[in-house]
Write a protein that holds these residues in place. Structure first.
Motif, PDB file in Angstrom:
ATOM      1  N   LEU A  68      36.165  30.344  33.670  1.00 50.58           N
ATOM      2  CA  LEU A  68      37.166  31.345  33.306  1.00 50.58           C
ATOM      3  C   LEU A  68      38.529  30.960  33.875  1.00 50.58           C
ATOM      4  O   LEU A  68      39.552  31.111  33.217  1.00 50.58           O
ATOM      5  N   SER A  69      38.521  30.405  35.076  1.00 50.22           N
ATOM      6  CA  SER A  69      39.766  29.954  35.702  1.00 50.22           C
ATOM      7  C   SER A  69      40.429  28.860  34.869  1.00 50.22           C
ATOM      8  O   SER A  69      41.633  28.892  34.625  1.00 50.22           O
ATOM      9  N   GLU A  70      39.635  27.905  34.428  1.00 46.33           N
ATOM     10  CA  GLU A  70      40.180  26.809  33.606  1.00 46.33           C
ATOM     11  C   GLU A  70      40.725  27.334  32.280  1.00 46.33           C
ATOM     12  O   GLU A  70      41.752  26.866  31.798  1.00 46.33           O
ATOM     13  N   ALA A  71      40.048  28.301  31.708  1.00 47.00           N
ATOM     14  CA  ALA A  71      40.465  28.830  30.404  1.00 47.00           C
ATOM     15  C   ALA A  71      41.722  29.699  30.497  1.00 47.00           C
ATOM     16  O   ALA A  71      42.468  29.803  29.521  1.00 47.00           O
ATOM     17  N   THR A  72      41.964  30.309  31.661  1.00 44.34           N
ATOM     18  CA  THR A  72      43.076  31.246  31.780  1.00 44.34           C
ATOM     19  C   THR A  72      44.247  30.741  32.609  1.00 44.34           C
ATOM     20  O   THR A  72      45.348  31.275  32.512  1.00 44.34           O
ATOM     21  N   GLY A  73      43.976  29.752  33.463  1.00 50.14           N
ATOM     22  CA  GLY A  73      45.019  29.293  34.380  1.00 50.14           C
ATOM     23  C   GLY A  73      45.152  30.193  35.600  1.00 50.14           C
ATOM     24  O   GLY A  73      46.076  30.045  36.400  1.00 50.14           O
ATOM     25  N   VAL A  74      44.233  31.129  35.761  1.00 49.61           N
ATOM     26  CA  VAL A  74      44.206  32.027  36.915  1.00 49.61           C
ATOM     27  C   VAL A  74      43.186  31.461  37.903  1.00 49.61           C
ATOM     28  O   VAL A  74      42.074  31.120  37.503  1.00 49.61           O
ATOM     29  N   SER A  75      43.554  31.335  39.162  1.00 49.41           N
ATOM     30  CA  SER A  75      42.662  30.708  40.142  1.00 49.41           C
ATOM     31  C   SER A  75      41.349  31.464  40.289  1.00 49.41           C
ATOM     32  O   SER A  75      41.284  32.678  40.047  1.00 49.41           O
ATOM     33  N   ARG A  76      40.297  30.739  40.706  1.00 46.11           N
ATOM     34  CA  ARG A  76      38.986  31.365  40.917  1.00 46.11           C
ATOM     35  C   ARG A  76      39.073  32.471  41.961  1.00 46.11           C
ATOM     36  O   ARG A  76      38.485  33.537  41.807  1.00 46.11           O
ATOM     37  N   GLY A  77      39.807  32.225  43.045  1.00 48.63           N
ATOM     38  CA  GLY A  77      39.951  33.232  44.094  1.00 48.63           C
ATOM     39  C   GLY A  77      40.606  34.504  43.573  1.00 48.63           C
ATOM     40  O   GLY A  77      40.178  35.614  43.883  1.00 48.63           O
ATOM     41  N   THR A  78      41.641  34.335  42.760  1.00 44.14           N
ATOM     42  CA  THR A  78      42.325  35.488  42.176  1.00 44.14           C
ATOM     43  C   THR A  78      41.388  36.228  41.230  1.00 44.14           C
ATOM     44  O   THR A  78      41.307  37.459  41.266  1.00 44.14           O
ATOM     45  N   LEU A  79      40.664  35.487  40.398  1.00 44.57           N
ATOM     46  CA  LEU A  79      39.704  36.128  39.481  1.00 44.57           C
ATOM     47  C   LEU A  79      38.644  36.907  40.244  1.00 44.57           C
ATOM     48  O   LEU A  79      38.291  38.023  39.870  1.00 44.57           O
ATOM     49  N   SER A  80      38.147  36.322  41.327  1.00 45.95           N
ATOM     50  CA  SER A  80      37.137  36.997  42.130  1.00 45.95           C
ATOM     51  C   SER A  80      37.697  38.291  42.711  1.00 45.95           C
ATOM     52  O   SER A  80      37.028  39.338  42.686  1.00 45.95           O
ATOM     53  N   ARG A  81      38.931  38.259  43.204  1.00 44.81           N
ATOM     54  CA  ARG A  81      39.553  39.460  43.768  1.00 44.81           C
ATOM     55  C   ARG A  81      39.804  40.505  42.687  1.00 44.81           C
ATOM     56  O   ARG A  81      39.657  41.703  42.931  1.00 44.81           O
ATOM     57  N   ILE A  82      40.162  40.073  41.486  1.00 46.27           N
ATOM     58  CA  ILE A  82      40.350  41.020  40.366  1.00 46.27           C
ATOM     59  C   ILE A  82      39.013  41.677  40.029  1.00 46.27           C
ATOM     60  O   ILE A  82      38.928  42.897  39.889  1.00 46.27           O
ATOM     61  N   GLU A  83      37.957  40.868  39.910  1.00 40.52           N
ATOM     62  CA  GLU A  83      36.632  41.412  39.585  1.00 40.52           C
ATOM     63  C   GLU A  83      36.132  42.391  40.638  1.00 40.52           C
ATOM     64  O   GLU A  83      35.410  43.326  40.327  1.00 40.52           O
ATOM     65  N   ASN A  84      36.512  42.174  41.895  1.00 39.90           N
ATOM     66  CA  ASN A  84      36.064  43.042  42.987  1.00 39.90           C
ATOM     67  C   ASN A  84      37.043  44.174  43.284  1.00 39.90           C
ATOM     68  O   ASN A  84      36.895  44.880  44.283  1.00 39.90           O
ATOM     69  N   ASN A  85      38.049  44.325  42.410  1.00 39.55           N
ATOM     70  CA  ASN A  85      39.054  45.394  42.546  1.00 39.55           C
ATOM     71  C   ASN A  85      39.798  45.362  43.874  1.00 39.55           C
ATOM     72  O   ASN A  85      40.206  46.399  44.391  1.00 39.55           O
ATOM     73  N   THR A  86      39.984  44.159  44.427  1.00 37.66           N
ATOM     74  CA  THR A  86      40.799  44.050  45.634  1.00 37.66           C
ATOM     75  C   THR A  86      42.187  43.518  45.303  1.00 37.66           C
ATOM     76  O   THR A  86      43.019  43.362  46.187  1.00 37.66           O
TER      77      THR A  86
END
Length: 184
Positions: free
Chosen positions: A27-45
């Motif tokens: 998902l990070s590669e497809a969006t250009g959003v870092s894995r860490g940022t995606l993880s924080r978004i998914e966890n609502n932090t």
């Protein structure tokens, strides 16, 4: 975006990603959003920008609105309900907010307590009060001052686009449910 809708975004992204079998790295590669940022978004932090939310939705092959849609059912546990008690001792508990402009509240009004004035709601807003226990006086302010005394079992519908207030003239607490409906 309301905070409730924002809180729904992270888990919806995670669920859709799991449904598609996509890793955070993919998902990070497809969006250009870092894995860490995606993880924080998914966890609502972490809240995200509209641009990132749209990129994520596109990579997950859904419209952003699908990730933000209201669930078909919603459960609010008693311990999770938002509770507010004012200086007069009146307690307001938010039981449900099924969609924008609709709110179901529970009020607990101690004997002899009176609220401060509630500000006028948006035009054409209505409140429906159902008294479960005790007595309540509902007063509207302004040019057409009205006062209605209600008892257990009574249901009262009123336009709430004027200042108004609640009071309990009785010697027992008053418990009521209030449905507030505002036009979109």
């Amino acid at each position: 975006m309301t905070s409730r809708r924002a809180r729904r975004l992270g888990p919806a992204i995670r669920a859709r990603r799991a449904e598609l079998g996509i890793t955070l790295h993919q998902l990070s590669e497809a969006t250009g959003v870092s894995r860490g940022t995606l993880s924080r978004i998914e966890n609502n932090t972490l809240s995200t920008s509209l641009a990132n939310a749209l990129a994520i939705a596109s990579a997950l092959s859904v419209d952003l609105s699908e990730l933000l849609d209201e669930p078909e059912s919603q459960l609010v546990r008693a311990e999770d309900a938002t509770r507010y008690t004012d200086a007069s001792g009146i307690t307001r508990i938010t039981l449900a907010q099924p969609s924008p402009g609709i709110q179901l509240l529970r009020y607990e009004v101690p004997a002899g307590a009176a609220s401060t004035r509630f500000a006028a709601h948006r035009g054409r807003t209505q409140e429906v009060l159902h008294i479960l226990e005790g007595r309540l006086v509902f007063e509207t302010e302004g040019d057409s001052h009205e006062s209605h005394e209600l008892g257990a079992g009574d249901t009262f519908t009123v336009r709430a686009d004027r200042e108004h207030r609640l009071s309990n003239p009785g010697e027992e607490p008053c418990i009521l449910h209030m449905l507030t409906v505002s036009p979109r």
